[in-house]
Design a protein around this motif. Sequence first.
Motif, PDB file in Angstrom:
ATOM      1  N   ALA A   1      -8.671   3.305  -6.046  1.00  0.00           N
ATOM      2  CA  ALA A   1      -7.941   4.576  -5.962  1.00  0.00           C
ATOM      3  C   ALA A   1      -7.567   5.079  -7.348  1.00  0.00           C
ATOM      4  O   ALA A   1      -7.658   6.281  -7.628  1.00  0.00           O
ATOM      5  CB  ALA A   1      -6.684   4.394  -5.108  1.00  0.00           C
TER       6      ALA A   1
ATOM      7  N   PHE B   1      -9.192   5.024   0.250  1.00  0.00           N
ATOM      8  CA  PHE B   1      -9.144   3.709  -0.395  1.00  0.00           C
ATOM      9  C   PHE B   1      -8.178   2.753   0.311  1.00  0.00           C
ATOM     10  O   PHE B   1      -8.348   1.542   0.221  1.00  0.00           O
ATOM     11  CB  PHE B   1      -8.796   3.861  -1.876  1.00  0.00           C
ATOM     12  N   VAL B   2      -7.175   3.292   0.997  1.00  0.00           N
ATOM     13  CA  VAL B   2      -6.353   2.426   1.850  1.00  0.00           C
ATOM     14  C   VAL B   2      -7.215   1.884   2.997  1.00  0.00           C
ATOM     15  O   VAL B   2      -7.159   0.689   3.321  1.00  0.00           O
ATOM     16  CB  VAL B   2      -5.131   3.192   2.397  1.00  0.00           C
ATOM     17  N   CYS B   3      -8.024   2.760   3.584  1.00  0.00           N
ATOM     18  CA  CYS B   3      -8.949   2.318   4.642  1.00  0.00           C
ATOM     19  C   CYS B   3      -9.927   1.281   4.101  1.00  0.00           C
ATOM     20  O   CYS B   3     -10.240   0.290   4.784  1.00  0.00           O
ATOM     21  CB  CYS B   3      -9.717   3.516   5.202  1.00  0.00           C
ATOM     22  N   LEU B   4     -10.415   1.504   2.890  1.00  0.00           N
ATOM     23  CA  LEU B   4     -11.354   0.562   2.287  1.00  0.00           C
ATOM     24  C   LEU B   4     -10.695  -0.805   2.080  1.00  0.00           C
ATOM     25  O   LEU B   4     -11.304  -1.844   2.316  1.00  0.00           O
ATOM     26  CB  LEU B   4     -11.862   1.115   0.962  1.00  0.00           C
ATOM     27  N   GLY B   5      -9.435  -0.797   1.638  1.00  0.00           N
ATOM     28  CA  GLY B   5      -8.719  -2.049   1.425  1.00  0.00           C
ATOM     29  C   GLY B   5      -8.558  -2.834   2.710  1.00  0.00           C
ATOM     30  O   GLY B   5      -8.813  -4.051   2.762  1.00  0.00           O
ATOM     31  N   TYR B   6      -8.133  -2.166   3.776  1.00  0.00           N
ATOM     32  CA  TYR B   6      -7.991  -2.849   5.065  1.00  0.00           C
ATOM     33  C   TYR B   6      -9.356  -3.269   5.620  1.00  0.00           C
ATOM     34  O   TYR B   6      -9.471  -4.291   6.310  1.00  0.00           O
ATOM     35  CB  TYR B   6      -7.269  -1.958   6.067  1.00  0.00           C
TER      36      TYR B   6
ATOM     37  N   SER C   1      -8.652  -1.680  -3.160  1.00  0.00           N
ATOM     38  CA  SER C   1      -7.954  -0.474  -2.712  1.00  0.00           C
ATOM     39  C   SER C   1      -7.240   0.240  -3.859  1.00  0.00           C
ATOM     40  O   SER C   1      -7.544   1.397  -4.171  1.00  0.00           O
ATOM     41  CB  SER C   1      -6.957  -0.838  -1.614  1.00  0.00           C
TER      42      SER C   1
ATOM     43  N   MET D   1      -8.367   3.921   9.973  1.00  0.00           N
ATOM     44  CA  MET D   1      -7.310   3.002   9.552  1.00  0.00           C
ATOM     45  C   MET D   1      -6.651   2.329  10.751  1.00  0.00           C
ATOM     46  O   MET D   1      -6.373   1.123  10.724  1.00  0.00           O
ATOM     47  CB  MET D   1      -6.249   3.745   8.735  1.00  0.00           C
TER      48      MET D   1
ATOM     49  N   SER E   1      -8.578  -7.382  -1.315  1.00  0.00           N
ATOM     50  CA  SER E   1      -8.225  -6.118  -0.646  1.00  0.00           C
ATOM     51  C   SER E   1      -7.380  -5.232  -1.551  1.00  0.00           C
ATOM     52  O   SER E   1      -7.636  -4.026  -1.668  1.00  0.00           O
ATOM     53  CB  SER E   1      -7.474  -6.428   0.648  1.00  0.00           C
TER      54      SER E   1
ATOM     55  N   ILE F   1       0.134   3.227  -3.368  1.00  0.00           N
ATOM     56  CA  ILE F   1      -0.575   4.503  -3.250  1.00  0.00           C
ATOM     57  C   ILE F   1       0.350   5.658  -3.630  1.00  0.00           C
ATOM     58  O   ILE F   1      -0.079   6.640  -4.260  1.00  0.00           O
ATOM     59  CB  ILE F   1      -1.103   4.678  -1.815  1.00  0.00           C
TER      60      ILE F   1
ATOM     61  N   TYR G   1       0.832  -1.205   0.000  1.00  0.00           N
ATOM     62  CA  TYR G   1       0.000   0.000   0.000  1.00  0.00           C
ATOM     63  C   TYR G   1       0.866   1.255   0.000  1.00  0.00           C
ATOM     64  O   TYR G   1       0.568   2.234  -0.698  1.00  0.00           O
ATOM     65  CB  TYR G   1      -0.922   0.004   1.214  1.00  0.00           C
TER      66      TYR G   1
END
Length: 499
Positions: free
Chosen positions: A177, A194-199, A173, A139, A169, A45, A41
């Motif tokens: 993004a 989108f990092v939060c969404l992935g986790y 993410s 997060m 994930s 990202i 990530y």
Amino acid sequence: MAGIGFELKKLFKATGVLGVLRAYGYTGMITAGPMLLGIFYLMGIGIIGSHFGLGQENRELLTSMITYNLLISLMVTSVFGMVVTRYISDMLYQESEDKVLGSLSGVLFIILPIGCPLYGVFQIVFGIKLIHLVLNITMLAELLCVWMMMNYLTAVKNYKGILIGYVISIIVSLGGATLACRFVGVSIEILLMFVCLGYGVMMCVDIALLYQYFPAKGNDYFSFLHWIDEYKSLVVIGFFSGIGLYSHLVIAWFSGVGKHIQGQYYGAPQHDIPALFAFMTILITNINFVASVEVHFYPKYRKYYDLFNGKGSIGEINVAEKEMKEVLLHELVYTARRQFYATALMLSIGMTLLNKLPLGFDDLMDGYFRILCVGYGVYAIGNVIMLILMYFTDYEGAGISTIIFAGVSTIGSLISLNLNVRFYGFAFAIGSMAYLIYCIIRLYFFLQNIPYHILASQPMVRRETRSVFTFFGEDLNNIFTRVVRFRRSINKKDKEEAL
């Protein structure tokens, strides 16, 4: 929880290149998946942000936010991680699977209300934006859940399910993004979301896997706290292992190569980037520990201890002890040799590749990369030996080794602040060396007298250790039991009235 699943053992017995790659792939995802995901990530990202025109300062701020969340969540969960693992192992041994999921709810009930509000207050004091505050706390909460769930997923051994969770994930993410930046526009908020969404997706998959495996019943939410009183050394091992691994990174942020990014966020890109790639070299040893040491050593270890618990003769025990030691020595040498090859490969081919990537590597970063590769390589071998000490329940020796590691690495890093910037990283390497030397000496003397440690060093009458954590856990269990009973009575009353 010693021993790998039957599915993975079957994969390692398979022949052919694809079978071996598949087995090592599953092993890598189990042993290093969450950490690899965090690194992925950070890099992914950053690349997406750079591609769509996110400024350098904003990229550094975004990287710092993710890094802070990773390090804080790892340190918080390190306090309970090994204790919870021991609790799960004991419950599975006692065939009390119904108590496992309750402990997950209990430990999350403790760490989430402590970690998230304190981190939120810390950020508010430094005047962070509201949207950043919400996303960072989200997060952190997800990471606390993910790291803690990995202790439980180790018992599930559903390798395909865990691998699918990682893939989903990453797709959600990074894919999301990319689309959002293309059609909406690039910003820190979108990328962080989108990092939060992935986790979040990973957390949901983990929960589904756990509920498929463990029965969702039982009210022993906080019984695991008794294990802190019984195995205090496990808390020491987890906490000081984290200190030893991450303190030199944080200290470098305030060194001559460190920089203030924004608010409470600091970083040292010239040190952090080489450290990130050097850290990846230990994944070889982590994977090899499961793929080689556990596959070959654990059956001998289990056979030896079963002879003490069963009807083994002295002759059979002596033969089993000799076989176990020979296999252990062979696997440790084999593991150290592989780590040496991996480190040498990174120092030659890896450095050449890194210098060709657009990462801004200069002479100073090359120097950091060299010494940190050596440091992480030595640490990886020492950590394997420490884990072997834990196999033999030498928790005291394992705890002392991690204290030595954390103390030498942290104190040395603080001293290096007064030295030339080129010397940063040597303290971690020296700490790792001290860690390895102590673990080797401790394991050598332990194996010299292993029958004594198994038989004579044990207490004649086992006394249960009951202290503040046990009483606290019992009080919390009683409160939660009453709340659950009250809710059930209310629901029953509502159903009766509806009828």
